[in-house]
Design a protein around this motif. Structure first.
Motif, short mmCIF file in Angstrom:
data_model
loop_
_atom_site.label_atom_id
_atom_site.label_comp_id
_atom_site.label_asym_id
_atom_site.label_seq_id
_atom_site.Cartn_x
_atom_site.Cartn_y
_atom_site.Cartn_z
N ARG A 169 0.84 -1.21 0.00
CA ARG A 169 0.00 0.00 0.00
C ARG A 169 0.87 1.25 0.00
N ALA A 170 1.99 1.21 0.71
CA ALA A 170 2.87 2.37 0.78
C ALA A 170 3.49 2.68 -0.57
N ASP A 171 3.80 1.62 -1.34
CA ASP A 171 4.36 1.82 -2.69
C ASP A 171 4.01 0.60 -3.53
N PRO A 172 2.90 0.66 -4.27
CA PRO A 172 2.46 -0.51 -5.05
C PRO A 172 3.40 -0.87 -6.20
N THR A 173 4.35 0.00 -6.53
CA THR A 173 5.24 -0.28 -7.65
C THR A 173 6.61 -0.81 -7.22
N ASP A 174 6.86 -0.89 -5.93
CA ASP A 174 8.18 -1.33 -5.46
C ASP A 174 8.31 -2.85 -5.66
N PRO A 175 9.26 -3.29 -6.48
CA PRO A 175 9.34 -4.74 -6.76
C PRO A 175 9.72 -5.57 -5.55
N TYR A 176 10.44 -4.98 -4.59
CA TYR A 176 10.87 -5.76 -3.43
C TYR A 176 9.75 -5.93 -2.41
N PHE A 177 8.83 -4.97 -2.36
CA PHE A 177 7.64 -5.15 -1.53
C PHE A 177 6.75 -6.23 -2.14
N LEU A 178 6.60 -6.17 -3.46
CA LEU A 178 5.79 -7.17 -4.16
C LEU A 178 6.42 -8.56 -4.03
N GLU A 179 7.74 -8.61 -4.12
CA GLU A 179 8.43 -9.89 -3.95
C GLU A 179 8.15 -10.49 -2.58
N LEU A 180 8.26 -9.67 -1.54
CA LEU A 180 8.03 -10.16 -0.18
C LEU A 180 6.59 -10.65 -0.02
N LEU A 195 1.17 -15.60 -7.47
CA LEU A 195 1.63 -15.37 -8.84
C LEU A 195 1.59 -13.89 -9.25
N GLU A 196 0.49 -13.21 -8.95
CA GLU A 196 0.37 -11.83 -9.42
C GLU A 196 1.43 -10.91 -8.81
N PRO A 197 1.60 -10.89 -7.48
CA PRO A 197 2.67 -10.02 -6.96
C PRO A 197 4.06 -10.42 -7.44
N LEU A 198 4.32 -11.72 -7.59
CA LEU A 198 5.65 -12.14 -8.06
C LEU A 198 5.84 -11.82 -9.54
N ARG A 199 4.77 -11.90 -10.33
CA ARG A 199 4.87 -11.51 -11.74
C ARG A 199 5.20 -10.02 -11.85
N GLN A 200 4.48 -9.22 -11.07
CA GLN A 200 4.77 -7.78 -11.10
C GLN A 200 6.18 -7.48 -10.60
N ALA A 201 6.59 -8.18 -9.55
CA ALA A 201 7.95 -7.96 -9.01
C ALA A 201 9.00 -8.28 -10.05
N THR A 202 8.80 -9.37 -10.79
CA THR A 202 9.76 -9.76 -11.83
C THR A 202 9.80 -8.72 -12.93
N GLU A 203 8.65 -8.27 -13.36
CA GLU A 203 8.60 -7.26 -14.44
C GLU A 203 9.20 -5.93 -13.98
N LEU A 210 17.04 -13.45 -8.85
CA LEU A 210 16.51 -14.09 -7.64
C LEU A 210 14.99 -13.97 -7.56
N ILE A 211 14.47 -12.81 -7.93
CA ILE A 211 13.02 -12.63 -7.92
C ILE A 211 12.38 -13.51 -8.99
N ALA A 212 12.98 -13.55 -10.18
CA ALA A 212 12.45 -14.38 -11.26
C ALA A 212 12.45 -15.86 -10.87
N THR A 213 13.49 -16.29 -10.15
CA THR A 213 13.54 -17.68 -9.70
C THR A 213 12.38 -18.00 -8.77
N ARG A 233 10.27 -20.25 -19.49
CA ARG A 233 10.76 -18.97 -20.01
C ARG A 233 11.36 -18.12 -18.91
N VAL A 234 10.65 -18.04 -17.78
CA VAL A 234 11.11 -17.21 -16.68
C VAL A 234 12.42 -17.75 -16.09
N LEU A 235 12.49 -19.05 -15.91
CA LEU A 235 13.67 -19.65 -15.28
C LEU A 235 14.87 -19.66 -16.23
N ARG A 236 14.63 -19.80 -17.52
CA ARG A 236 15.75 -19.70 -18.47
C ARG A 236 16.35 -18.29 -18.43
#
Length: 307
Positions: A169-180, A195-203, A210-213, A233-236
């Motif tokens: 909520r504090a920062d919806p675009t921060d990939p590390y918050f989404l990753e966590l 899946l959705e937060p991790l997909r956004q974090a990867t993008e 590490l996030i993609a893994t 695709r993601v893991l390659r």
């Protein structure tokens, strides 16, 4: 020669002197390397315009510990590192000469550092210690970060999810918050929701390996065959960015195995084995991969290299 000529004590003394000289040379070399690293650190801080007081305070902490445990301070020749007092003296001159000396730290840089501290404490420290350091009354970003994983490790998934949600909520675009957020959901047995937060974090992290893994792992963990092609695709892409991650190779091999691609399963297993030092498995898997891959293809050549 002295020992053979009938003077074994002299021979032993000469050998010990040679050994001592070698040790002395190694220790001297090590001290020079450490001093060079110190000087480089000071040069980087000064060049970046960062106040070097923190670097000096770190060595002062080391010196205080040496005093506490009665480490001799009068002889650096027996040490791999220079005496802390010598390091403080040498660095102090260079750091105090910088225009940045005494200036306040960059607030943005300090905020990033506090996030790093909080994340490490949440992951590494005992959960009770983390929660004492970051009580619920502390609603800062680092506190949410630390508590999220402390709760997660302690088996409180709802509290962990709430802390992660506060970060997003504090920062919806921060990939590390989404990753966590995604990691907590995944490790709480909710791979589909992760899946959705991790997909956004990867993008949003431009495919940080590490996030993609973790995202690839989540796709496989859903046990939905429809996600396997995307997982590959993601893991390659993840192993292309970081070839030294055995967990990524393991996940990629798992995806290939579920797709029925045995040669590439074997190649991924060989890659993981060569990283972990399991040469027997690496050889066996590389041979298996070569029998099923097109001869002369990049993957066949890689399997041959491993073999």
């Amino acid at each position: 020669a002295a020992a053979v000529s009938g003077a074994p004590d002299a021979g032993m003394g000469i050998m010990m002197m040679g050994n001592r000289a070698a040790i002395g040379q190694y220790l001297a070399y090590s001290r020079v390397q450490e001093s060079t690293a110190d000087a480089a650190g000071a040069r980087f801080l000064n060049g970046a315009g960062v106040n070097g007081q923190g670097m000096l305070s770190f060595f002062q902490k080391l010196q205080n510990l040496e005093f506490r445990y009665a480490v001799p301070q009068d002889n650096s020749f027996e040490r791999t590192h220079p005496l802390s007092g010598e390091r403080i003296q040498r660095l102090g001159t260079d750091l105090r000469a910088s225009p940045a000396w005494g200036h306040p730290l960059d607030p943005a840089l300090e905020a990033r550092f506090e996030r790093v501290q909080a994340k490490l404490r949440g992951y590494v420290n005992d959960a009770s210690d983390t929660l004492r350091r970051y009580p619920v009354s502390d609603q800062s970003i680092p506190a949410h970060y630390a508590r999220a994983y402390a709760y997660h490790k302690s088996g409180y998934p709802e509290q962990a999810a709430a802390e992660a949600a506060a970060l997003v909520r504090a920062d919806p675009t921060d990939p590390y918050f989404l990753e966590l957020q995604g990691q907590i959901l995944l490790e709480s047995g909710k791979p589909e929701e992760s899946l959705e937060p991790l997909r956004q974090a990867t993008e949003r992290s431009n495919g940080q390996p590490l996030i993609a893994t973790t995202y690839g792992h989540a796709l496989i963990a859903t046990e939905n065959p429809a996600h396997l092609e995307e997982a590959v695709r993601v893991l390659r892409a993840a192993v292309a960015g970081d070839k030294e991650n055995p967990f990524a190779w393991y996940q990629l091999g798992t995806a290939y195995e579920r797709l029925g691609d045995q040669p590439r399963t074997a190649l991924a297993t060989a890659e993981r084995a060569i990283i972990t030092g399991d040469n027997a498995v690496a050889v066996m898997s590389a041979r298996a991969a070569m029998t099923g891959l097109a001869e002369g293809s990049p993957e066949w050549i890689r399997a041959q290299d491993i073999l």
